[in-house]
Design an enzyme around this catalytic site. Structure first.
Site, mmCIF file in Angstrom:
data_model
loop_
_atom_site.group_PDB
_atom_site.id
_atom_site.type_symbol
_atom_site.label_atom_id
_atom_site.label_comp_id
_atom_site.label_asym_id
_atom_site.label_seq_id
_atom_site.Cartn_x
_atom_site.Cartn_y
_atom_site.Cartn_z
ATOM 1 N N GLU A 1 11.017 -4.652 3.484
ATOM 2 C CA GLU A 1 11.075 -6.060 3.079
ATOM 3 C C GLU A 1 10.605 -6.218 1.631
ATOM 4 O O GLU A 1 11.229 -6.913 0.816
ATOM 5 C CB GLU A 1 10.154 -6.918 3.959
ATOM 6 C CG GLU A 1 10.596 -7.076 5.388
ATOM 7 C CD GLU A 1 9.978 -6.038 6.321
ATOM 8 O OE1 GLU A 1 9.703 -4.906 5.861
ATOM 9 O OE2 GLU A 1 9.796 -6.356 7.504
ATOM 10 N N LYS B 1 0.841 -1.196 0.000
ATOM 11 C CA LYS B 1 0.000 0.000 0.000
ATOM 12 C C LYS B 1 0.879 1.249 0.000
ATOM 13 O O LYS B 1 0.695 2.160 -0.791
ATOM 14 C CB LYS B 1 -0.908 -0.028 1.227
ATOM 15 C CG LYS B 1 -1.793 1.166 1.343
ATOM 16 C CD LYS B 1 -2.689 1.056 2.558
ATOM 17 C CE LYS B 1 -3.174 2.425 2.969
ATOM 18 N NZ LYS B 1 -3.977 2.387 4.186
ATOM 19 N N LYS C 1 10.637 -0.343 13.179
ATOM 20 C CA LYS C 1 11.124 -0.163 11.793
ATOM 21 C C LYS C 1 12.202 0.916 11.759
ATOM 22 O O LYS C 1 13.227 0.781 11.105
ATOM 23 C CB LYS C 1 9.973 0.297 10.885
ATOM 24 C CG LYS C 1 8.963 -0.746 10.534
ATOM 25 C CD LYS C 1 8.024 -0.143 9.484
ATOM 26 C CE LYS C 1 6.698 -0.861 9.426
ATOM 27 N NZ LYS C 1 5.728 -0.204 8.575
ATOM 28 N N GLU D 1 -3.183 -6.011 15.587
ATOM 29 C CA GLU D 1 -2.734 -4.734 15.014
ATOM 30 C C GLU D 1 -3.860 -3.701 15.108
ATOM 31 O O GLU D 1 -3.610 -2.506 15.260
ATOM 32 C CB GLU D 1 -2.281 -4.921 13.554
ATOM 33 C CG GLU D 1 -1.480 -3.731 13.033
ATOM 34 C CD GLU D 1 -0.752 -4.018 11.719
ATOM 35 O OE1 GLU D 1 0.443 -4.347 11.741
ATOM 36 O OE2 GLU D 1 -1.391 -3.910 10.656
ATOM 37 N N GLY E 1 -4.202 -1.784 5.473
ATOM 38 C CA GLY E 1 -3.511 -2.954 4.936
ATOM 39 C C GLY E 1 -4.162 -4.262 5.357
ATOM 40 O O GLY E 1 -4.384 -5.158 4.546
ATOM 41 N N ARG E 2 -4.518 -4.373 6.647
ATOM 42 C CA ARG E 2 -5.081 -5.641 7.129
ATOM 43 C C ARG E 2 -6.540 -5.813 6.736
ATOM 44 O O ARG E 2 -7.157 -6.826 7.081
ATOM 45 C CB ARG E 2 -4.895 -5.745 8.645
ATOM 46 C CG ARG E 2 -5.465 -4.591 9.426
ATOM 47 C CD ARG E 2 -4.969 -4.578 10.872
ATOM 48 N NE ARG E 2 -5.376 -3.389 11.597
ATOM 49 C CZ ARG E 2 -4.718 -2.238 11.579
ATOM 50 N NH1 ARG E 2 -3.628 -2.113 10.850
ATOM 51 N NH2 ARG E 2 -5.144 -1.205 12.274
ATOM 52 N N HIS F 1 -3.054 -32.596 19.952
ATOM 53 C CA HIS F 1 -1.892 -33.389 20.363
ATOM 54 C C HIS F 1 -0.692 -32.506 20.687
ATOM 55 O O HIS F 1 0.415 -33.007 20.833
ATOM 56 C CB HIS F 1 -1.537 -34.389 19.255
ATOM 57 C CG HIS F 1 -2.628 -35.384 19.023
ATOM 58 N ND1 HIS F 1 -2.785 -36.525 19.783
ATOM 59 C CD2 HIS F 1 -3.670 -35.380 18.155
ATOM 60 C CE1 HIS F 1 -3.842 -37.198 19.374
ATOM 61 N NE2 HIS F 1 -4.403 -36.520 18.384
HETATM 62 O O1 F6P Z 1 4.110 -2.987 9.572
HETATM 63 C C1 F6P Z 1 2.729 -3.082 9.569
HETATM 64 C C2 F6P Z 1 2.134 -2.729 8.257
HETATM 65 O O2 F6P Z 1 2.057 -1.364 8.157
HETATM 66 C C3 F6P Z 1 0.781 -3.383 8.093
HETATM 67 O O3 F6P Z 1 -0.235 -2.624 8.633
HETATM 68 C C4 F6P Z 1 0.694 -3.578 6.627
HETATM 69 O O4 F6P Z 1 -0.248 -4.548 6.288
HETATM 70 C C5 F6P Z 1 2.118 -3.996 6.326
HETATM 71 O O5 F6P Z 1 2.908 -3.218 7.184
HETATM 72 C C6 F6P Z 1 2.560 -3.825 4.904
HETATM 73 O O6 F6P Z 1 2.466 -2.492 4.499
HETATM 74 P P1 F6P Z 1 2.503 -2.093 2.973
HETATM 75 O O7 F6P Z 1 1.328 -2.729 2.296
HETATM 76 O O8 F6P Z 1 2.456 -0.601 2.943
HETATM 77 O O9 F6P Z 1 3.790 -2.608 2.394
#
Ligand code: F6P
Length: 518
Positions: free
Chosen positions: A199, A193, A485, A339, A253-254, A370
């Site tokens: 990453e 987003k 971060k 979150e 995002g979530r 189990h």
């Molecule tokens: O670090 C948390 C977060 O901001 C989440 O809320 C989000 O889903 C994820 O990182 C990834 O963010 P983006 O879609 O901006 O890469």
């Protein structure tokens, strides 16, 4: 009388007594579309339920539900609306206000774009007779868990490209894919987003280099897509404008799997399954926005969660799907619930008076039985359990399935009613005693169809919103993930420079010395 008094009364009661009351049972069992939820094994009675409903009224839940539908800026700390439900609407659906209507139109345009690319890539392939065989979704958090859950839950068996996911910065997964996929037949989808997530950008670079080296710049560009609210950054990164699929600030995002974030899933498994998912969620939206609070599934679940967390002080909740296709559900809910509601301040910034989100964890039944169920049955900490079962399996082995469902039913009953061995003369009686009175919920899906999954996830989303309203917090921001971060960016140079490391705290310096020494 207040919730504390109710909790004191109910701590002295037993689920064995409470579940004899049919009227109470009728209030605590609810069907909505393909979902049936049974909260009757929660340690709650009619009076406590009434009190929770009054609390919801006082917290302004009905007003906030209307504001959510209309796209008011409920995400106050970021000045944004939360219009994920607009992604599920159909063109003919009347929107509840200007913001929602605008969002619905944007969502419809983006859905067309997604559909166009899915059709084109599935029909024409990548040119020169090369069909798409592999799709790599690169994203993390909400840009990974949603499509990954969809692929595992409802993607099985459909013919089409294989779908792979790269999320973490741990490059083992990326290296493995790069070693075995054929770049000529691979599409890479960068989902972010913000288009600023470290990453995703680093992993994206690895795959872009790999495609460019194998196929040249043009071949790479034909295979790389971006799903983002920051199209300018995606284009700067090297993605062609026509391959940038939009999402918007009004989708968290979530809460985003209903948007173009589902592109990789739709590409691998077909846009029809994706639309069916949205339909199921849309039905749940209607139920949530229209049904009275007392007969409203997300509301009822939200009230029970509030009861467990705030009145009974249960600090964690265990989620156990009895269906391997839902193995990722606990992880998905961890992000959605923790979150969203893992906050210590109210919407206005003042400290929140009650405890917020429990620790959410879980595993798949019967494997979990189990592994950690011993502690659920006899441990000193009571953990409410949420069982999810699927009535109709997608395989023909009915006998297996009956055993699976019998296990689910047995676990919920055993937690509730226990097994009293205190009067027995068995020398191991104390070890075999099960006190019972441990709460659980059972949610049954008629079958694991795209519609049922959509309804289930939308139910959880709205329920999380209800819980947030009850304690007055904003479930749509996530400031708590920013600090780590930022510090990681400071720590990176310290791994290769002693001078940089010397400026850090003693604990980190000691760890860096250990890393360097090896
Ligand atoms: O670090 C948390 C977060 O901001 C989440 O809320 C989000 O889903 C994820 O990182 C990834 O963010 P983006 O879609 O901006 O890469």
């Amino acid at each position: 009388m207040n919730l504390v008094d109710d909790a004191a009364r109910l701590r002295r009661s037993t689920l064995a007594q409470l579940t004899l009351d049919d009227e109470r049972g009728a209030r605590l069992r609810l069907r909505s579309g393909p979902l049936h939820a049974d909260f009757s094994r929660q340690l709650v009675d009619g009076a406590a339920l009434d009190r929770l409903l009054q609390l919801a009224e006082r917290a302004g839940l009905e007003r906030m539900r209307t504001e959510l539908a209309a796209g008011e800026a409920l995400n106050s700390s970021e000045g944004r609306a939360a219009l994920h439900h607009s992604l599920r609407a159909e063109a003919a659906d009347a929107a509840d206000g200007e913001a929602a209507s605008h969002a619905q139109a944007e969502a419809a345009r983006a859905a067309q774009l997604v559909q166009g690319w899915v059709d084109k890539l599935r029909t024409d392939g990548l040119g020169e007779g090369r069909e798409v065989r592999e799709v790599v979704n690169i994203g993390i958090g909400g840009s990974d868990l949603g499509p990954r859950l969809l692929a595992e839950a409802i993607g099985g068996g459909a013919p089409g490209p294989r779908l792979h996911f790269v999320s973490s910065i741990d490059a083992h997964r990326a290296a493995d894919l790069i070693a075995r996929l054929d770049p000529a037949h691979t599409v890479v989808v960068l989902v972010s987003k913000s288009f600023g997530t470290e990453e995703t950008l680093l992993n994206g670079n690895l795959f872009i280099d790999w495609l460019s080296r194998a196929l040249g710049a043009e071949g790479m560009r034909a295979r790389v897509f971006a799903v983002t609210a920051n199209i300018a950054a995606a284009e700067k990164f090297g993605v062609t404008a026509s391959r940038c699929l939009p999402i918007w600030e009004w989708v968290g995002g979530r809460y985003s799997m209903w948007s173009a974030v589902g592109f990789s899933f739709a590409l691998a498994h077909g846009a029809a399954a994706f639309r069916r998912l949205l339909d199921g969620a849309r039905q749940m939206d209607r139920h949530f926005f229209e049904a009275p609070l007392a007969r409203n599934l997300p509301v009822l679940r939200g009230l029970i969660e509030h009861w467990n967390r705030v009145a009974l002080d249960h600090r964690s909740r265990c989620v156990v799907p009895y269906d391997v296709r839902l193995a990722l559900l606990p992880a998905y809910l961890q992000q959605l619930e923790m979150e969203s509601n893992g906050k210590s301040v109210r919407r206005g910034g003042e400290p929140v008076a009650q405890p917020t989100a429990p620790v959410v964890w879980g595993g798949v039944g019967t494997d979990a039985q189990h592994a950690f169920f011993q502690a659920l049955h006899q441990g000193t900490q009571v953990v409410p359990v949420e069982f999810i079962g699927v009535i109709q399996p997608a395989h023909p082995h009915q006998a297996h399935h009956r055993v699976l469902l019998a296990n689910l039913l047995a676990q919920s009953a055993a937690l509730a009613y226990g097994h009293d061995t205190r009067d027995s003369d068995d020398p191991l009686a104390a070890h075999k005693h099960h006190g019972g009175n441990r709460p659980s919920t059972v949610i049954l899906l008629d079958a694991l169809t795209p519609e049922a999954l959509g309804a289930l996830i939308a139910m959880y989303e709205h329920s999380v919103f209800v819980e947030a309203c009850l304690v007055g917090i904003n479930p749509f921001d996530q400031w708590g993930v920013e600090l780590g971060k930022r510090i990681a960016r400071q720590f990176l140079p310290a791994l290769s420079s002693e001078a940089e490391a010397a400026a850090l705290d003693p604990g980190t310096q000691a760890l860096i010395r250990e890393i360097r020494s090896r």
